[in-house]
Design an enzyme around this catalytic site. Structure first.
Site, PDB file in Angstrom:
ATOM      1  N   HIS A 103     -57.338  17.545  26.364  1.00 47.41           N
ATOM      2  CA  HIS A 103     -57.445  17.658  24.905  1.00 47.41           C
ATOM      3  C   HIS A 103     -56.082  17.889  24.287  1.00 47.41           C
ATOM      4  O   HIS A 103     -55.100  18.164  24.981  1.00 47.41           O
ATOM      5  CB  HIS A 103     -58.394  18.809  24.519  1.00 47.41           C
ATOM      6  N   ASP A 105     -54.609  20.307  21.073  1.00 43.11           N
ATOM      7  CA  ASP A 105     -55.152  21.470  20.365  1.00 43.11           C
ATOM      8  C   ASP A 105     -55.538  21.160  18.916  1.00 43.11           C
ATOM      9  O   ASP A 105     -54.758  20.561  18.157  1.00 43.11           O
ATOM     10  CB  ASP A 105     -54.152  22.629  20.408  1.00 43.11           C
ATOM     11  N   HIS A 259     -53.371  18.121  27.170  1.00 38.98           N
ATOM     12  CA  HIS A 259     -53.180  19.043  28.288  1.00 38.98           C
ATOM     13  C   HIS A 259     -54.531  19.446  28.869  1.00 38.98           C
ATOM     14  O   HIS A 259     -55.583  19.207  28.261  1.00 38.98           O
ATOM     15  CB  HIS A 259     -52.361  20.273  27.873  1.00 38.98           C
ATOM     16  N   ARG A 274     -51.412  33.124  23.488  1.00 36.31           N
ATOM     17  CA  ARG A 274     -51.164  31.838  22.808  1.00 36.31           C
ATOM     18  C   ARG A 274     -50.878  31.991  21.323  1.00 36.31           C
ATOM     19  O   ARG A 274     -51.526  32.790  20.639  1.00 36.31           O
ATOM     20  CB  ARG A 274     -52.384  30.932  23.009  1.00 36.31           C
TER      21      ARG A 274
HETATM   22  C1  SIN Z   1     -55.194  25.692  26.125  1.00 32.45           C
HETATM   23  O1  SIN Z   1     -55.832  24.649  26.188  1.00 32.45           O
HETATM   24  O2  SIN Z   1     -54.644  26.065  25.092  1.00 32.45           O
HETATM   25  C2  SIN Z   1     -55.065  26.575  27.356  1.00 32.45           C
HETATM   26  C3  SIN Z   1     -54.252  25.981  28.438  1.00 32.45           C
HETATM   27  C4  SIN Z   1     -54.174  26.915  29.620  1.00 32.45           C
HETATM   28  O3  SIN Z   1     -54.672  28.045  29.571  1.00 32.45           O
HETATM   29  O4  SIN Z   1     -53.584  26.527  30.623  1.00 32.45           O
END
Ligand code: SIN
Length: 283
Positions: A103, A105, A259, A274
């Site tokens: 995906h 973000d 990612h 995050r």
């Molecule tokens: C995310 O998709 O923001 C998380 C990625 C992760 O925790 O590695």
């Protein structure tokens, strides 16, 4: 390919995207030249990894603010006292891993995230890496015929597979405890081929988690095309893998990447912190 900018050193980690950056302490008040050099590096490499950093939620947010306005996640509960920062936690007994599906973000939002910073706060003894895909490279590798066919197509994005009532069916749904408020199911439209607002480069913009159809097409017509493009985009040549270490920070450009958080550490705890930067409407 530049490998030094304003004292920063960039070491590529794969053939298409990703670089490790050394020569900077992100907890300090950085001068404008250093911030500009990091931004230039981000536009070139799409994923930057800084090692051995020591960041509190406030210093992480302060660093992120140098690159733009921070986004408040629509559903995930922020850290107490830090409304723009949240933790991604997988407990040893949890079955869902946040982000365990390709995906970009907030692609289900009118204005998806420009970039994301993720800081390794507590890591499992092995695994828990994050994979990234270069959507510019994926676009460039398509045949001229496919490019002509998909340029101009509009994709429909939704949060239904991650936050909807049957999210568990997709195994990507977030845990109840992470959700701050009842999520509203949204549908938005974005171009399948996006032009990067800063570099002018084209990139594929769709992903298996949030792209639920193509505008003006039936599900039978759109699904095979979405599936093909998403499979094509994750060819190994277009990927890099970030192996986390304590103190690692990854900073990625959501406008030209996807990612995937790898869920291979069952029985162990992983905690990441995050922050997300607000983006513009894809064009
Ligand atoms: C995310 O998709 O923001 C998380 C990625 C992760 O925790 O590695």
């Amino acid at each position: 390919m530049r490998n030094a900018l304003n004292g920063l050193r960039f070491r590529r980690i794969s053939g298409s995207l990703g670089a490790e950056v050394s020569g900077v302490d992100l907890s300090r008040d950085l001068d404008d030249h250093t911030v500009a050099a990091i931004r230039t590096g981000l536009l070139e490499h799409l994923v930057l990894v800084f090692r051995d950093q020591s960041l509190e939620p406030s210093s992480l947010a302060a660093f992120a603010r140098r690159f733009g306005k921070l986004n408040r996640h629509p559903y995930v509960k922020p850290l107490a006292g830090h409304p723009d920062v949240f933790r991604i936690v997988k407990e040893p007994e949890d079955v869902h891993h946040f982000g365990n599906g390709w995906h970009s973000d907030l692609s289900y939002a009118e204005r998806p995230a420009l970039a994301t910073m993720l800081y390794a706060t507590e890591l499992p003894p092995y695994g828990g890496d994050t994979l990234f895909a270069d959507m510019r490279a994926a676009w460039h590798a398509l045949s001229d015929g496919m490019k002509a066919m998909i340029e101009g197509l509009v994709a429909v994005f939704s949060n239904e597979r991650t936050y909807g009532p049957d999210a568990a069916r997709f195994r990507h749904g977030v845990k109840k405890m992470e959700v701050a408020q009842q999520s509203e199911i949204t549908r938005v439209e974005h171009p399948v081929v996006r032009t990067h607002p800063e570099t002018g480069e084209k990139a594929l913009y769709l992903n298996p988690l949030h792209t639920v159809g193509l505008k003006d097409m039936t599900a039978e017509e759109s699904k095979p095309l979405i599936d093909y493009l998403c499979r094509h985009a994750v060819r190994p040549e277009f990927l890099c893998r970030v192996r986390w270490q304590p103190g690692s920070l990854a900073f990625w450009d959501n406008r030209a990447t996807m990612h995937y958080a790898v869920d291979d550490f069952a029985g162990h705890r992983r905690v990441m912190t995050r922050v997300t930067l607000e983006g513009d409407q894809p064009r």
